[in-house]
Scaffold this motif. Structure first.
Motif, PDB file in Angstrom:
ATOM      1  N   VAL A  29     -24.768  -7.263 -33.795  1.00  0.00           N
ATOM      2  CA  VAL A  29     -25.212  -8.583 -34.477  1.00  0.00           C
ATOM      3  C   VAL A  29     -24.678  -9.658 -33.984  1.00  0.00           C
ATOM      4  O   VAL A  29     -25.295 -10.674 -33.977  1.00  0.00           O
ATOM      5  N   TRP A  30     -23.484  -9.694 -33.104  1.00  0.00           N
ATOM      6  CA  TRP A  30     -22.985 -10.804 -32.435  1.00  0.00           C
ATOM      7  C   TRP A  30     -23.000 -10.650 -30.907  1.00  0.00           C
ATOM      8  O   TRP A  30     -22.607 -11.186 -29.990  1.00  0.00           O
ATOM      9  N   ASP A  31     -23.906  -9.562 -30.497  1.00  0.00           N
ATOM     10  CA  ASP A  31     -23.950  -9.380 -28.870  1.00  0.00           C
ATOM     11  C   ASP A  31     -25.253 -10.229 -28.460  1.00  0.00           C
ATOM     12  O   ASP A  31     -26.077 -10.075 -28.347  1.00  0.00           O
ATOM     13  N   VAL A  32     -24.790 -11.559 -28.424  1.00  0.00           N
ATOM     14  CA  VAL A  32     -25.706 -12.620 -28.211  1.00  0.00           C
ATOM     15  C   VAL A  32     -26.203 -13.088 -26.856  1.00  0.00           C
ATOM     16  O   VAL A  32     -27.237 -13.702 -26.483  1.00  0.00           O
ATOM     17  N   GLY A  33     -25.382 -12.273 -25.918  1.00  0.00           N
ATOM     18  CA  GLY A  33     -25.813 -12.409 -24.381  1.00  0.00           C
ATOM     19  C   GLY A  33     -25.615 -14.025 -23.769  1.00  0.00           C
ATOM     20  O   GLY A  33     -26.059 -14.276 -22.856  1.00  0.00           O
ATOM     21  N   HIS A  34     -24.685 -14.689 -24.444  1.00  0.00           N
ATOM     22  CA  HIS A  34     -24.200 -15.843 -23.858  1.00  0.00           C
ATOM     23  C   HIS A  34     -22.784 -16.290 -24.346  1.00  0.00           C
ATOM     24  O   HIS A  34     -22.365 -15.819 -25.287  1.00  0.00           O
ATOM     25  N   MET A  35     -22.345 -17.659 -23.969  1.00  0.00           N
ATOM     26  CA  MET A  35     -20.965 -18.027 -24.607  1.00  0.00           C
ATOM     27  C   MET A  35     -21.214 -18.801 -25.923  1.00  0.00           C
ATOM     28  O   MET A  35     -22.148 -19.394 -25.949  1.00  0.00           O
ATOM     29  N   ALA A  36     -20.235 -18.361 -26.658  1.00  0.00           N
ATOM     30  CA  ALA A  36     -20.241 -19.111 -28.156  1.00  0.00           C
ATOM     31  C   ALA A  36     -18.993 -19.127 -28.836  1.00  0.00           C
ATOM     32  O   ALA A  36     -18.089 -18.257 -28.604  1.00  0.00           O
ATOM     33  N   ASN A  37     -18.903 -20.418 -29.249  1.00  0.00           N
ATOM     34  CA  ASN A  37     -17.691 -20.568 -30.323  1.00  0.00           C
ATOM     35  C   ASN A  37     -18.148 -20.137 -31.479  1.00  0.00           C
ATOM     36  O   ASN A  37     -19.310 -19.589 -31.718  1.00  0.00           O
ATOM     37  N   VAL A  38     -16.971 -19.555 -32.355  1.00  0.00           N
ATOM     38  CA  VAL A  38     -17.353 -18.692 -33.690  1.00  0.00           C
ATOM     39  C   VAL A  38     -18.263 -19.175 -34.503  1.00  0.00           C
ATOM     40  O   VAL A  38     -19.174 -18.883 -35.087  1.00  0.00           O
ATOM     41  N   GLU A  39     -18.136 -20.943 -34.675  1.00  0.00           N
ATOM     42  CA  GLU A  39     -18.984 -21.538 -35.643  1.00  0.00           C
ATOM     43  C   GLU A  39     -20.434 -21.439 -35.102  1.00  0.00           C
ATOM     44  O   GLU A  39     -21.272 -22.000 -35.857  1.00  0.00           O
ATOM     45  N   ASP A  40     -20.649 -21.184 -33.748  1.00  0.00           N
ATOM     46  CA  ASP A  40     -22.079 -20.957 -33.472  1.00  0.00           C
ATOM     47  C   ASP A  40     -22.683 -19.627 -33.861  1.00  0.00           C
ATOM     48  O   ASP A  40     -23.908 -19.636 -33.930  1.00  0.00           O
ATOM     49  N   LEU A  41     -22.205 -18.892 -34.386  1.00  0.00           N
ATOM     50  CA  LEU A  41     -22.624 -17.566 -34.779  1.00  0.00           C
ATOM     51  C   LEU A  41     -22.648 -17.352 -36.272  1.00  0.00           C
ATOM     52  O   LEU A  41     -21.835 -18.231 -37.179  1.00  0.00           O
TER      53      LEU A  41
END
Length: 412
Positions: free
Chosen positions: A371-383
């Motif tokens: 679900v959160w394995d997005v393959g890039h860098m993210a802060n929590v609010e980006d998800l």
């Protein structure tokens, strides 16, 4: 689906992470924990075994590691086969751990922003000084790196995203309030690493207001709120990680962080600071010994993990989010309360460590499930915050919302 978790760090938060990973090892797979001091890792594993925390039979390995050494971290990731790294070590190791994950392809989760031990309170936005410079490298490697996935930063970022998305058309302000109404019975102590704690409060207080960075001194600006469960408390405008990412996402809103302090804490802190004992710069004693005053203070204060058995009371941490919905002003308070004694009974840690340690395990579970394995860098609010908050509801940190319709559990 990613499995096998390497936990880096062996403090109070790491203990919570270890217990919660064990409770969910049917999803996360084999577990490993590493630190400079292997005895601390072994004590955490003993605690996990004593509590019977392992949901299913499985491995929980212990390793010695210098997390400042990129090659050593990469080698341990390879040795353990870890596909998810939860970094709850010192913020000083964030960038070396991140680099090792980029090199090996492992997903990376941390709970606080990177810090240079020789610098305090760098120019904002703080993430732009270190982590965000590795965005392209993460994307090129297909590496999921979730930044600041503790409680604050972390859950409060998700609170903000949820409130904005679900409750308003435009957001005008986000005020994060962190109150610890507990008591540990010591004359003076910090709830997590004293060195990191004091570094937060000795520099400039940055807030995002009126579309620009504003500067204040610590304890200069105060507010008072009547909060659920803990009641009326004062809090002070403070510098904090999540302000720097939320301001980038919501540049037209004011973004501030407020932390509660007792008058006693402020008095002791002020004396230590005025004496120069909170400085990160070394001094030389009359005997010719070079000493960093801040590290000396850390050495004489209680270990935060030792506070847990005697800690009583509760915490309340949440976001006051104001905006406009259908042309009318709206305000919501999205929050969690946690009980120190209940946290100790479950995982052997106090409530501050509990609130910081449960969320990165939830993030790991969401990566494991894809679900959160997005393959890039993210802060929590980006998800997407909904699966994160729904999972936290289930594994120990339930969310509530208070607005014009009342105070109720947030059902997702």
């Amino acid at each position: 689906m990613k499995r096998t978790v390497l936990i880096i760090g062996a403090g109070g938060v790491a203990q919570v992470v270890a217990h919660k990973c064990a409770q969910n090892n049917d999803i996360l797979g084999d577990l490993h924990i590493a630190s400079r001091t292997v005895a601390k890792c072994e004590a955490i594993i003993d605690s996990v075994r004593a509590k019977g925390a392992m949901k299913i039979a499985g491995d929980f390995g212990v390793h010695t590691l210098d997390a400042m050494d990129v090659a050593a971290v990469a080698a341990l990731i390879g040795q353990t086969g870890a596909q998810i790294v939860i970094n709850v070590g010192s913020p000083f190791v964030n960038m070396t751990v991140l680099e090792a994950c980029i090199q090996t392809g492992a997903a990376c989760i941390d709970t606080a922003i990177h810090e240079d031990p020789t610098k305090v309170c760098e120019t904002p936005p703080w993430y732009g000084n270190y982590e965000w410079k590795r965005r392209e490298a993460c994307k090129a490697a297909g590496v999921t790196a979730i930044l600041g996935a503790g409680f604050d930063p972390g859950v409060v970022n998700a609170f903000a995203r949820y409130a904005v998305d679900a409750c308003m058309d435009t957001v005008e302000s986000i005020d994060i309030v962190d109150i610890n109404a507990g008591s540990h019975g010591r004359y003076f102590s910090t709830n997590f690493d004293p060195e990191i704690n004091f570094r937060e409060f000795t520099g400039t207080v940055y807030a995002w207001q009126g579309g620009e960075w504003t500067e204040n001194r610590m304890f200069e600006v105060m507010r008072e709120d009547d909060l659920p469960v803990v009641g009326r408390h004062k809090s002070y405008l403070s510098g904090h990680d999540e302000v720097h990412s939320l301001a980038a996402r919501y540049p037209h809103a004011d973004v501030r962080f407020w932390m509660g302090f007792s008058d006693h804490y402020i008095n002791v802190f002020t004396v230590l600071q005025n004496l120069g004992l909170l400085s990160e710069q070394p001094v030389v004693t009359a005997e010719g010994l070079e000493v960093v005053p801040l590290k000396l203070v850390k050495a004489v204060l209680p270990d935060p993990s030792s506070l847990a058995p005697d800690y009583t009371g509760k915490t309340c941490i949440g976001d006051f989010v104001r905006g406009v919905k259908d042309g009318k002003p709206v305000e919501v308070f999205v929050y969690n309360t946690s009980d120190h004694a209940q946290a100790f009974a479950e995982v052997g840690s106090q409530g501050i460590s509990y609130t910081a340690g449960v969320p990165p395990v939830a993030a790991a579970m969401l990566i494991a499930s894809g679900v959160w394995d997005v393959g890039h860098m993210a802060n929590v609010e980006d998800l997407d915050p909904k699966p994160f908050l729904a999972l936290l509801n289930r594994i120990g940190l339930p969310t509530r919302i208070k607005d014009a319709d009342g105070d109720r559990a947030l059902v997702l």
